[in-house]
Design a protein around this motif. Structure first.
Motif, PDB file in Angstrom:
ATOM      1  N   ASP A 164       7.744  -7.085 -11.309  1.00 38.98           N
ATOM      2  CA  ASP A 164       7.938  -7.864 -10.067  1.00 38.98           C
ATOM      3  C   ASP A 164       8.029  -6.588  -9.207  1.00 38.98           C
ATOM      4  OD1 ASP A 164       8.294 -10.006 -11.302  1.00 38.98           O
ATOM      5  OD2 ASP A 164      10.106 -10.140 -11.321  1.00 38.98           O
ATOM      6  N   VAL A 165       8.733  -5.431  -9.397  1.00 41.03           N
ATOM      7  CA  VAL A 165       8.836  -4.073  -8.383  1.00 41.03           C
ATOM      8  C   VAL A 165       7.147  -3.860  -8.239  1.00 41.03           C
ATOM      9  CG1 VAL A 165       9.394  -2.040  -8.074  1.00 41.03           C
ATOM     10  CG2 VAL A 165      10.825  -3.569  -9.128  1.00 41.03           C
ATOM     11  N   GLY A 166       6.297  -4.159  -9.137  1.00 43.00           N
ATOM     12  CA  GLY A 166       4.851  -3.585  -9.009  1.00 43.00           C
ATOM     13  C   GLY A 166       4.315  -4.754  -8.060  1.00 43.00           C
ATOM     14  N   GLU A 167       4.683  -5.963  -7.955  1.00 46.56           N
ATOM     15  CA  GLU A 167       4.128  -6.931  -6.887  1.00 46.56           C
ATOM     16  C   GLU A 167       4.742  -6.495  -5.539  1.00 46.56           C
ATOM     17  OE1 GLU A 167       2.290  -9.029  -7.260  1.00 46.56           O
ATOM     18  OE2 GLU A 167       1.982  -9.690  -9.475  1.00 46.56           O
ATOM     19  N   ARG A 168       6.086  -6.134  -5.591  1.00 47.56           N
ATOM     20  CA  ARG A 168       6.639  -5.619  -4.388  1.00 47.56           C
ATOM     21  C   ARG A 168       5.651  -4.635  -3.852  1.00 47.56           C
ATOM     22  NH1 ARG A 168      12.838  -5.165  -4.476  1.00 47.56           N
ATOM     23  NH2 ARG A 168      12.436  -3.839  -2.404  1.00 47.56           N
ATOM     24  N   TYR A 169       5.529  -3.733  -4.774  1.00 47.00           N
ATOM     25  CA  TYR A 169       4.715  -2.435  -4.392  1.00 47.00           C
ATOM     26  C   TYR A 169       3.093  -2.901  -3.726  1.00 47.00           C
ATOM     27  CZ  TYR A 169       2.370   2.165  -4.723  1.00 47.00           C
ATOM     28  OH  TYR A 169       1.522   3.450  -4.497  1.00 47.00           O
ATOM     29  N   LYS A 170       2.651  -3.524  -4.611  1.00 45.60           N
ATOM     30  CA  LYS A 170       1.171  -3.837  -4.192  1.00 45.60           C
ATOM     31  C   LYS A 170       1.063  -4.676  -2.882  1.00 45.60           C
ATOM     32  CE  LYS A 170      -2.656  -6.550  -5.893  1.00 45.60           C
ATOM     33  NZ  LYS A 170      -2.856  -8.002  -6.337  1.00 45.60           N
ATOM     34  N   SER A 171       2.230  -5.238  -2.397  1.00 44.41           N
ATOM     35  CA  SER A 171       2.131  -5.890  -1.069  1.00 44.41           C
ATOM     36  C   SER A 171       1.991  -4.900  -0.064  1.00 44.41           C
ATOM     37  CB  SER A 171       3.071  -6.940  -0.711  1.00 44.41           C
ATOM     38  OG  SER A 171       4.389  -6.413  -1.085  1.00 44.41           O
ATOM     39  N   LYS A 172       2.585  -3.770  -0.235  1.00 41.86           N
ATOM     40  CA  LYS A 172       2.657  -2.622   0.991  1.00 41.86           C
ATOM     41  C   LYS A 172       1.904  -1.451   0.275  1.00 41.86           C
ATOM     42  CE  LYS A 172       6.064  -2.394   3.963  1.00 41.86           C
ATOM     43  NZ  LYS A 172       7.458  -2.550   4.222  1.00 41.86           N
ATOM     44  N   ALA A 173       1.476  -1.444  -0.543  1.00 38.59           N
ATOM     45  CA  ALA A 173       0.905  -0.112  -1.062  1.00 38.59           C
ATOM     46  C   ALA A 173      -0.434   0.691  -0.359  1.00 38.59           C
ATOM     47  CB  ALA A 173       0.086  -0.769  -2.375  1.00 38.59           C
ATOM     48  N   PRO A 174       0.195   1.976  -0.366  1.00 36.39           N
ATOM     49  CA  PRO A 174      -0.899   2.712   0.205  1.00 36.39           C
ATOM     50  C   PRO A 174      -2.008   2.465  -0.146  1.00 36.39           C
ATOM     51  CG  PRO A 174       1.122   3.996  -0.504  1.00 36.39           C
ATOM     52  CD  PRO A 174       1.086   2.672  -0.953  1.00 36.39           C
ATOM     53  N   LYS A 175      -3.220   2.429   0.550  1.00 30.57           N
ATOM     54  CA  LYS A 175      -4.548   2.093   0.248  1.00 30.57           C
ATOM     55  C   LYS A 175      -5.089   3.025  -0.889  1.00 30.57           C
ATOM     56  CE  LYS A 175      -9.125   0.982   2.463  1.00 30.57           C
ATOM     57  NZ  LYS A 175      -9.786   1.914   1.488  1.00 30.57           N
ATOM     58  N   GLY A 176      -5.617   2.258  -2.072  1.00 33.99           N
ATOM     59  CA  GLY A 176      -6.278   2.975  -3.101  1.00 33.99           C
ATOM     60  C   GLY A 176      -5.427   3.320  -4.223  1.00 33.99           C
TER      61      GLY A 176
END
Lengths: 336, 443
Positions: free
Chosen positions: B200-212
Motif C-alpha cells: 500500500d505504501v508502494g501505491e502511495r509512493y507511485k502516485s507521486k513518485a519521482p519520474k523513472g
C-alpha cells in the motif's frame, strides 16, 4: 640390455644376419647378438606404433568410453547427485518420460532455431570474408590473425561483454536503437530477441574460424582456372559462383557438418547469457538449449539418471544428424 | 649401433609418455585443491607452517575484516589460504560433487543456508561434528541457527557465521520527494505488521513518485522478504514438500505478482547487471534489506548516494541468508581447521565481521558488543543500525528449511513473479513457476 646374452630361442627366420657355421665361438656369439637385435628390431617395428598411439586411446577409454558407458548405465537408473552410488533400477523410464517432457522438446526446438540462426549467417559471412581476404591485401597476415581473435577469446569473457551490450535498461545496443527512434528491446526475456542475442555470440566467435578454413581451401584452387575464366569474360562475381564455389564444395560440407554438431551442443553461450542464475535459459526457458537442459537436470536438480538419459538421447540425435549429413554429401558428390 | 640408438630413443619416448600420463593423472588427483598453490604436494605443510585452506562463495569478508591476519598472528604456525567462487550457484554443485566423492575438499567449506538442509541430510557422514570441536559452546548461537545444521542423530555439521535479519532499506531523498515520511520510526509504523501494507505504501509512493523510479527493486526481492517471515514455507515440520498447497506461499506469490504487475516493483532480477546498474542510477526507493545487502548497495552505488539510505523495521520479523562453516573429514588439517572455525565463528569475531562487512552475528552475545550497537554504515549516515537488526534477528521465526529450498525459491522468482512484469497474470506466472519447479523436483 642384459637379456641379449642369454637368448636361447631358435633363430627367427628371415633375420638380418646370414646363417653361418658355428665353428668359431666369437662369431657364434656375434651372430646370436645380431639375431637378438634383429628380433628386437622386428618387435620394435611391429609394436612401437601401437605404443605411440596408445596414449590417446588410453585417455579415450578413461575419459571418453568409460563415461559414455557409465552414463548409459546411469540412464537406466534413478540416481541422485547427492548419492551417486545409490542406484535404483528403473529400466527405460528415463527415456520414455522424455517423450512427454515439454521442457526437453522446448529445449530441442530452441537448439534447432538457435542452430539455424547462428550457423547459416555465420557460414555465409565466413565465405564472404574469406573471399575478400583472398584478394591481394596489404597486411593480409594481420587480418587473417585478427579473424581468429574472437575464436581465441574465452567464451566466458565474450559472453559477459555481450550480456552488457544486450542489457535491457542500460545496454549499448538498446541505447543505439533508442537513438534512431526504435523502442528498447528486452533482449533477455523475449523469445526471438534472446535467441538472436545468443546466436550473435556464436556467430561472433566462429565466423573467423570458418573464414580461415574457407580461405585455406580457396588458396588451393589453381590460379589458371581464374585466368581462363577471365579470358572467357567472367567477372569477379561469376568467377566466384562458377569457379570458387564448386571447388569449395567439400570444404563447405565439412564446415556444415562441424557447425551442425557444434550447434547441437551449444551450452556456454546461453548459460552465460542468462546472467541470472543460469540454467533455465530465461524466465520462460526461451533460450534453453539441450546442453543447458542436460546441465540443469544433472547439476542443479541433481537427477543424474534423467540427465544421463538426456545425454544419450542427444548422442543418438547427433548420430542421426551425422547419417543425414553423410547421405546428403554422398548424393552431392554423385551428382557433381 | 643403430639399434642401440633406437632403443635409447624408444626408452626416452616411453619415459616421456609415462611422465605425461603421470602428470595428467596427478592433475586429476589434485583437482579441487586447485587454487591453493601452497598446499600442492606438501600435505598442506610448507616451510614449517600449516596451511588451512578455506572454500567460500561470494564475498564473505573474513579476509577483508582482517580476521585471517589476526589468527595468523595468534598462531604463528598457521597460514590461511582462501579459495573464493563468486556465485553460490556455481560453488554449491562443485562442493556437493566433492562431498559425494569425498575428495578434493578443502579444510574448511562454507555452506549457504539454502543448502544446509540438504548437506545435513545427505552428507553428514563426511563432515566433522562441530559441536565437539574445542572451544565451541552451543548456547552462544541463536537456537534456530544451531538447529539448522544439526542432523537427526544430533550431530552438528557446521557452525553459523552470520544470519540475515531482514529490515527495509529506503532512500530518504526519494521518499521525501514522494511525500512520504523519512524518519525510520515513522516509516516503520507505516507498514508495521503486514506485508500488504508495504505494498500500500508502494501505491502511495507511485502516485507521486519521482519520474523513472520504482518503489521496490525487484519482484524476487519482495517475495523473498515476504516468505522469509513464514515459519513454514516450502516444507512442513515433518519434511513433506508443501510449497504448492501452502496458502502462505500462494499469498506471498500473488501479493508480489500484483505489485509487479502494477509497476510498484522494477522489472529486474537481483544481482544481475541490470539490477546493479539500477542501484547506481537511483532507480528504486526501497529494498528488502538484510545487513549484508547494505554492502551490496554500497558496492554498486555512486559516491553521492552515501548517507541517503535509512533502515526501517520490516513489516514482520524475517530472515534472509546466512552461512555455515563446515570441516570435511577428508581435509588435510582437520584438527587445526576445527580450532580455526571455532575461533572464526566466536561472538567476538562475528561482531568484528559485522562492523566491517555487515554480516550480522548469529551469536546473541555479540548483539551487546560495541561493534554491533554502535555500528554505522556509510550508506545510512548517522543512523545506528545495529539495534534494528538485532531486534529483527530476535523476531525472526524459527523457519523450517528443506533440502530443495533453493530450487523452489529460484523457480518462484526467476521463472515466476518476474513474468508478472511482462504482463502475465499472477495465475499464468504461478503455473509457469510450479511447472518448472515440479520438473526439477521430479526424480
Amino acid at each position: 640390455m642384459a637379456t641379449r646374452h642369454d637368448t636361447t630361442a631358435s633363430p627367427v627366420k628371415g633375420g638380418a644376419a646370414p646363417g653361418r657355421p658355428p665353428e668359431d665361438a666369437a662369431a657364434e656369439k656375434e651372430r646370436r647378438r645380431r639375431e637378438g637385435l634383429s628380433r628386437r628390431w622386428q618387435r620394435d617395428i611391429r609394436w612401437s606404433p601401437y605404443a605411440f598411439v596408445s596414449p590417446f586411446f588410453l585417455l579415450f577409454v578413461a575419459f571418453g568410453l568409460f563415461p559414455l558407458i557409465y552414463t548409459g548405465w546411469a540412464s537406466l537408473h534413478q540416481v541422485e547427485l547427492t548419492a551417486p552410488t545409490d542406484m535404483n533400477w528403473v529400466g527405460l523410464r528415463n527415456y520414455t518420460r522424455i517423450f512427454d517432457d515439454e521442457f526437453f522438446w522446448n529445449a530441442a526446438k530452441n537448439t534447432l532455431t538457435i542452430g539455424i540462426i547462428s550457423t547459416v549467417p555465420q557460414l555465409l559471412m565466413a565465405m564472404g570474408i574469406a573471399h575478400i581476404l583472398n584478394y591481394k591485401l596489404r597486411a593480409s597476415t594481420f587480418f587473417r590473425v585478427a579473424m581468429l581473435a574472437p575464436y581465441a577469446t574465452s567464451i566466458a569473457a565474450a559472453s559477459l561483454v555481450f550480456v552488457l551490450l544486450f542489457g535491457r535498461d542500460y545496454g549499448m545496443i538498446n541505447w543505439g536503437l533508442d537513438a534512431v527512434g526504435i523502442n528498447p528491446v528486452d533482449w533477455q526475456n523475449d523469445k526471438w530477441p534472446s535467441q538472436f542475442a545468443v546466436s550473435t555470440i556464436i556467430i561472433w566467435r566462429w565466423t573467423g574460424y570458418n573464414a580461415l578454413i574457407y580461405l585455406a581451401a580457396m588458396q588451393a584452387i589453381p590460379q589458371d582456372l581464374y585466368e581462363s575464366a577471365a579470358l572467357d569474360g567472367a567477372n569477379r562475381w561469376q568467377q566466384f559462383i562458377h569457379v570458387t564455389l564448386p571447388a569449395l564444395r567439400p570444404t563447405i560440407l565439412f564446415t556444415v557438418v562441424v557447425s551442425t554438431i557444434g550447434a547441437s551442443q551449444v551450452f556456454g553461450e546461453p548459460l552465460l547469457f542468462d546472467a541470472n542464475k543460469g540454467t533455465s535459459g530465461g524466465a520462460e526457458h526461451q533460450f534453453q538449449t539441450l546442453g543447458l537442459y542436460l546441465y540443469e537436470q544433472g547439476w542443479v536438480a541433481q537427477h543424474l539418471g534423467r540427465a544421463s538419459a538426456i545425454a544419450w538421447t542427444m548422442f543418438l540425435i547427433l548420430i542421426v544428424i551425422g547419417i543425414v549429413n553423410y547421405v546428403i554429401s554422398r548424393r552431392l558428390r554423385a551428382s557433381s | 649401433m643403430r639399434a642401440r640408438i633406437r632403443t635409447a630413443r624408444k626408452a626416452m619416448v616411453v619415459a616421456a609418455v609415462a611422465s605425461l600420463g603421470a602428470g595428467l593423472l596427478a592433475g586429476c588427483a589434485d583437482d579441487g585443491g586447485g587454487d591453493d598453490s601452497s598446499s600442492g604436494g606438501s600435505g598442506g605443510d610448507s616451510g614449517g607452517k600449516t596451511t588451512i585452506s578455506v572454500g567460500l562463495f561470494g564475498t564473505m569478508g573474513f579476509k577483508e575484516a582482517g580476521l585471517y591476519a589476526e589468527y595468523e598472528k595468534l598462531n604463528p604456525k598457521i597460514k590461511i589460504a582462501e579459495n573464493v567462487v563468486q556465485r553460490n550457484e556455481n560453488y554449491y554443485p562443485a562442493l556437493l560433487n566433492h562431498l559425494t566423492t569425498n575428495s578434493g575438499l578443502l579444510d574448511v567449506q562454507a555452506v549457504e543456508v539454502a543448502n544446509i538442509a540438504e548437506v545435513t541430510a545427505t552428507q553428514a557422514d563426511k563432515l566433522e561434528d562441530m559441536s565437539k570441536a574445542p572451544g565451541v559452546d552451543k548456547s552462544k548461537w541463536l537456537d534456530w541457527k544451531w538447529q539448522q545444521a544439526t542432523a537427526k542423530d544430533g550431530k552438528t555439521i557446521g557452525l553459523g557465521t552470520d544470519v540475515g535479519p531482514m529490515a527495509i532499506c529506503y532512500r530518504t531523498d526519494l521518499f521525501k520527494q514522494a511525500g512520504l515520511p523519512t524518519d525510520p520510526a515513522e516509516v516503520g509504523k507505516l507498514w508495521a505488521g503486514d506485508w500488504a501494507k508495504l505494498v500500500d505504501v508502494g501505491e502511495r509512493y507511485k502516485s507521486k513518485a519521482p519520474k523513472g523510479t520504482f518503489f521496490m527493486d525487484s519482484p524476487g526481492g519482495l517475495i523473498q522478504a515476504v516468505l522469509g517471515s513464514e515459519k513454514e514455507k516450502f516444507y512442513d515440520a515433518s519434511g513433506e514438500i508443501i510449497y504448492k498447497t501452502n496458502p502462505a506461499v500462494k499469498a506471498a506469490f500473488d501479493l508480489t505478482a500484483e505489485a509487479a504487475k502494477n509497476g510498484l516493483v522494477q522489472s529486474q532480477t537481483q544481482f544481475q547487471p541490470g539490477w546493479n546498474s539500477s542501484i547506481a542510477n537511483n532507480k528504486f526507493a526501497a529494498i528488502a534489506c538484510p545487513p549484508w545487502m547494505l554492502g551490496t548497495i554500497k558496492g554498486y552505488s555512486k559516491p553521492d548516494a552515501a548517507g541517503k539510505w535509512a533502515v526501517a523495521t520490516a513489516p514482520k520479523g524475517a530472515n534472509w541468508g546466512g552461512s555455515f562453516l563446515t570441516v570435511p573429514k577428508s581435509g588435510k588439517n582437520v584438527k587445526e581447521a576445527q580450532k580455526f572455525v571455532a575461533w572464526l565463528t566466536a561472538p567476538e569475531q562475528q561482531a568484528k565481521l559485522f562492523k566491517v562487512q555487515g554480516s550480522f552475528p548469529s551469536t546473541p552475545s555479540a548483539y551487546t558488543m560495541p561493534e554491533v550497537t554502535g555500528a554505522k554504515n556509510e550508506m545510512t549516515g548517522d543512523q545506528a543500525i545495529g539495534e534494528i537488526f538485532a531486534e529483527a534477528a530476535k523476531g525472526a521465526p524459527v523457519q523450517v528449511i528443506g533440502p530443495k529450498d533453493q530450487i523452489i525459491m529460484q523457480g518462484l522468482t526467476d521463472n515466476g513473479v518476474i513474468l508478472a512484469t511482462k504482463g502475465k497474470s499472477a495465475k499464468e506466472a504461478w503455473d509457469s513457476a510450479t511447472k518448472t519447479i515440479d520438473n526439477k523436483l521430479d526424480q
